[in-house]
Design an enzyme around this catalytic site. Structure first.
Site, PDB file in Angstrom:
ATOM      1  N   LYS A   1      -8.823 -28.021 -94.403  1.00  0.00           N
ATOM      2  CA  LYS A   1      -9.297 -27.285 -95.568  1.00  0.00           C
ATOM      3  C   LYS A   1      -9.831 -28.251 -96.614  1.00  0.00           C
ATOM      4  O   LYS A   1      -9.317 -29.361 -96.763  1.00  0.00           O
ATOM      5  CB  LYS A   1      -8.118 -26.477 -96.135  1.00  0.00           C
ATOM      6  CG  LYS A   1      -8.532 -25.453 -97.147  1.00  0.00           C
ATOM      7  CD  LYS A   1      -7.474 -24.370 -97.294  1.00  0.00           C
ATOM      8  CE  LYS A   1      -7.807 -23.463 -98.465  1.00  0.00           C
ATOM      9  NZ  LYS A   1      -9.159 -22.933 -98.442  1.00  0.00           N
ATOM     10  N   ALA A   2     -10.862 -27.830 -97.342  1.00  0.00           N
ATOM     11  CA  ALA A   2     -11.511 -28.697 -98.319  1.00  0.00           C
ATOM     12  C   ALA A   2     -10.510 -29.279 -99.311  1.00  0.00           C
ATOM     13  O   ALA A   2      -9.634 -28.581 -99.806  1.00  0.00           O
ATOM     14  CB  ALA A   2     -12.578 -27.916 -99.076  1.00  0.00           C
TER      15      ALA A   2
ATOM     16  N   GLY B   1     -12.427 -19.706-102.827  1.00  0.00           N
ATOM     17  CA  GLY B   1     -12.725 -20.570-103.968  1.00  0.00           C
ATOM     18  C   GLY B   1     -12.096 -21.950-103.864  1.00  0.00           C
ATOM     19  O   GLY B   1     -11.679 -22.532-104.867  1.00  0.00           O
TER      20      GLY B   1
ATOM     21  N   ASN C   1     -18.833 -31.030 -98.026  1.00  0.00           N
ATOM     22  CA  ASN C   1     -19.005 -29.595 -98.268  1.00  0.00           C
ATOM     23  C   ASN C   1     -19.957 -29.371 -99.442  1.00  0.00           C
ATOM     24  O   ASN C   1     -19.547 -29.318-100.591  1.00  0.00           O
ATOM     25  CB  ASN C   1     -17.636 -28.964 -98.550  1.00  0.00           C
ATOM     26  CG  ASN C   1     -17.700 -27.451 -98.605  1.00  0.00           C
ATOM     27  OD1 ASN C   1     -18.769 -26.868 -98.631  1.00  0.00           O
ATOM     28  ND2 ASN C   1     -16.546 -26.827 -98.635  1.00  0.00           N
TER      29      ASN C   1
ATOM     30  N   CYS D   1     -20.312 -24.527-100.202  1.00  0.00           N
ATOM     31  CA  CYS D   1     -19.371 -23.434-100.462  1.00  0.00           C
ATOM     32  C   CYS D   1     -20.023 -22.432-101.410  1.00  0.00           C
ATOM     33  O   CYS D   1     -20.427 -22.779-102.512  1.00  0.00           O
ATOM     34  CB  CYS D   1     -18.074 -23.929-101.068  1.00  0.00           C
ATOM     35  SG  CYS D   1     -16.948 -22.548-101.389  1.00  0.00           S
TER      36      CYS D   1
ATOM     37  N   ILE E   1     -23.184 -23.413 -89.363  1.00  0.00           N
ATOM     38  CA  ILE E   1     -23.547 -23.084 -90.722  1.00  0.00           C
ATOM     39  C   ILE E   1     -22.296 -22.688 -91.524  1.00  0.00           C
ATOM     40  O   ILE E   1     -21.313 -22.220 -90.957  1.00  0.00           O
ATOM     41  CB  ILE E   1     -24.557 -21.892 -90.760  1.00  0.00           C
ATOM     42  CG1 ILE E   1     -23.991 -20.670 -90.057  1.00  0.00           C
ATOM     43  CG2 ILE E   1     -25.895 -22.300 -90.219  1.00  0.00           C
ATOM     44  CD1 ILE E   1     -24.838 -19.409 -90.145  1.00  0.00           C
TER      45      ILE E   1
ATOM     46  N   THR F   1     -20.917 -20.087 -94.612  1.00  0.00           N
ATOM     47  CA  THR F   1     -21.042 -18.625 -94.633  1.00  0.00           C
ATOM     48  C   THR F   1     -22.303 -18.166 -95.369  1.00  0.00           C
ATOM     49  O   THR F   1     -22.866 -18.891 -96.183  1.00  0.00           O
ATOM     50  CB  THR F   1     -19.830 -18.001 -95.335  1.00  0.00           C
ATOM     51  OG1 THR F   1     -19.693 -18.605 -96.622  1.00  0.00           O
ATOM     52  CG2 THR F   1     -18.565 -18.223 -94.526  1.00  0.00           C
TER      53      THR F   1
ATOM     54  N   GLY G   1     -13.989 -20.484 -86.473  1.00  0.00           N
ATOM     55  CA  GLY G   1     -13.491 -20.138 -87.801  1.00  0.00           C
ATOM     56  C   GLY G   1     -12.690 -18.863 -87.833  1.00  0.00           C
ATOM     57  O   GLY G   1     -11.513 -18.817 -87.458  1.00  0.00           O
TER      58      GLY G   1
END
Lengths: 313, 256
Positions: free
Chosen positions: A45-46, A72, A127, A130, A191, A193, A265
């Site tokens: 996760k980011a 978020g 990233n 987002c 890609i 989202t 995902g």
């Protein structure tokens, strides 16, 4: 016979299947179901410099053959990821691709510098795409020159290869891919989202507290395939493809489009065993199609005989 | 341990307007460790609906390997589920989450169980286990209207049961909170819509109180961060996940 091993910059993958960032946390939850060492890699996760709570709830809404999310970039922050999550993951024999995010250039640089020092982090996933954060992200992911500069800066400080995650929410994704290649990216992941929205039938208002969210799941697969098809012919970088992958057949289709590895995902939410199931099913799916090794599939949709796995057409 | 298993439908019936009672047979029943846990159900093998549906466990029988769920038909997924018949199978992931702590009350003490609408079901197993322990149990069950009322008989067999309806068409007219004020108890357990939980927490600041929260979920196991809420320690970025840290929390543990 190993039909699945793949070598990519920084990554020696026993198979090309990995959970996509944001869909697997830091692996702890899924370790209840299977041995994480089975995976080709894990895209965690980011991470951002400071801890982030993310958006208000509701954060998910279902759509036909897909879902919208607006989490978020919630995460415990760089320090905790480095001191707690990465050491925990080190018990598994699996390379980690660390997704890094930020609001300004310096954020990305700070996270890249620190997180790339971790022994099990073998690559970064930048990233810049987002769709659910108000600040940052979006210009990095939609303006080619800005993406190029950011890639360059992150490359300067990173101790491991840098993959850039592209947004589909652009007019010309090939231009973005070329820009990050010029910035020195080692690979591309795509890609992220697609921005979407759902409205509540009774109130008429958006279901998501963030109003919009990122669409994922089987619904986005044809978009991902098309974009990978275009980008893989335009740049000389390996692509880790993602977008609605559910099965071994989907994986092969992504390879045909031009991917050299595939991330899974949303499907993890539907079936926690989806990644090991795909890994188990891939060899026979390849055999049925007459392939000795999965790398033979890369770019088959456009490649002429004898062309290397990923190469400018 | 969480299991994923194809579970057989033993029976299904509509017990109130659009409210269904579904009895399932599954090995995962042996893993249930508290009332108030839930299961995550995949209704279709196809892509629509794509995600699982979180549904609370209403009661279970470890010997018979059966558990009961009560759910409201309120969308595409639950509509498909309501059409399923005995002998058919559902893909069930569970048991998930942390349930109500039964050991917070002792024999001879009084527990008040307050449910609102489709939040009523998990209180039934809780009631059964508290009775078994020798705890006095009082129930307050709130519904919108008469046709939505279910399990009155079942709860009444365990202890005193008050029914309220918003429109006064059955039981007492008004909210569950009106009844709570009239009763004395040692511990309160509740499950229902968030405004109800909020009102109960606010109205009972000095009581031992456990609340079961509801939130839209993605994975149900803590990986997707869809169902988070702020925890009460005020740092701003600290959180709890409703699915894996909850759904039951002690009052004050999270901000609702």
């Amino acid at each position: 016979m190993n039909r699945l091993n793949i070598e990519l910059p920084g990554l020696n993958l026993k198979n090309p299947i990995m959970p996509a960032s944001g869909c697997f946390g830091f692996g702890r939850e899924y370790s209840q179901f299977y041995d994480l060492s089975k995976l080709g890699a894990i895209m965690i996760k980011a991470a951002t410099v400071e801890p982030r709570f993310g958006n208000p709830t509701p954060r998910v809404a279902e759509t036909s053959a897909g879902m919208l999310n607006a989490i978020g970039l919630q995460n415990p922050g760089l320090e905790k990821v480095v001191s707690e999550e990465l050491p925990w993951l080190a018990q598994y024999d699996v390379p980690i691709i660390a997704n890094i995010a930020g609001s300004v250039e310096d954020d990305y640089i700070a996270v890249a510098k620190e997180i790339s020092k971790a022994a099990n982090v073998r690559a970064l996933e930048l990233n810049i795409s987002c769709p659910n954060v108000k600040k940052g992200g979006i210009t990095f992911g939609t303006v080619p020159e800005v993406a190029k500069q950011l890639t360059k800066k992150v490359k300067e400080v990173s101790e491991v290869p840098v993959y850039v995650k592209l947004s589909p929410n652009v007019t010309n994704i090939v231009e973005m891919a070329k820009a990050v290649e010029a910035g020195g990216a080692d690979g591309i992941t795509m890609i992220n989202t697609l921005i979407g929205m759902r409205l509540n039938l009774k109130t008429g208002k958006p279901i998501l507290a963030n109003l919009t969210g990122g669409l994922s799941g089987p619904a986005v697969k044809p978009v991902a395939i098309r974009m990978i098809y275009e980008v893989s012919q335009a740049v000389s970088l390996p692509i880790i493809g993602m977008g609605g992958v559910q099965s071994a057949e989907d994986v092969i289709e992504f390879f045909y489009a031009g991917a050299s590895a595939v991330a899974v995902g949303t499907a993890n939410f539907v079936d926690p065993f989806v990644c090991p199931n795909i890994i188990n099913e891939l060899p026979s799916a390849l055999e049925q199609l007459g392939f000795e090794h999965i790398s033979e599939c890369t770019g088959r949709s456009w490649k002429k005989d004898g062309q290397p796995a990923y190469h400018r057409a | 341990m969480i299991k994923k298993e194809l579970s057989k439908i033993i029976s299904q019936k509509e017990i109130a307007a659009d409210v269904y009672e579904l009895i399932m047979e599954a090995d995962l029943v042996s893993e249930i460790n508290a009332p108030g846990q839930f299961v995550h159900i995949r209704v279709s093998n196809g892509f629509d609906p794509l995600l699982r549906r979180p549904i609370s466990i209403c009661s279970f029988d470890k010997k018979a390997k059966q558990f009961t769920m009560i759910y409201r038909k309120d969308g595409r997924g639950t509509s498909l589920m309501s059409d399923m018949e005995p002998g058919m199978y559902l893909d069930v992931l569970g048991p998930l989450g942390n349930g109500f702590p039964v050991d917070e009350v002792n024999a001879g003490e009084t527990a008040l169980l307050v449910g609102g609408g489709i939040g009523v079901p998990p209180l039934y197993e809780l009631s059964n286990q508290l009775i078994e322990k020798g705890v006095n149990v009082i129930h307050i069950l709130g519904f919108q209207t008469k046709s939505a009322v279910f399990y009155e008989k079942e709860f009444t067999e365990n202890g005193m049961t008050f029914i309220t309806t918003d429109d006064g068409s059955y039981g007492r007219k008004g909210f569950v909170t009106d009844v709570i004020k009239e009763l004395s108890f040692d511990c309160l357990y509740t499950c229902g819509p968030t405004p109800m939980l909020r009102a109960i927490e606010k109205g009972n600041p000095d009581k031992k109180l456990f609340l079961s929260l509801e939130e839209r979920m993605g994975c149900g196991i803590g990986a997707c961060y869809a169902c988070v809420c702020h925890s009460s320690d005020a740092s701003g970025s600290s959180y709890k996940k409703v699915c894996s840290d909850g759904p039951v929390f002690r009052a004050g543990e999270v901000i609702i």
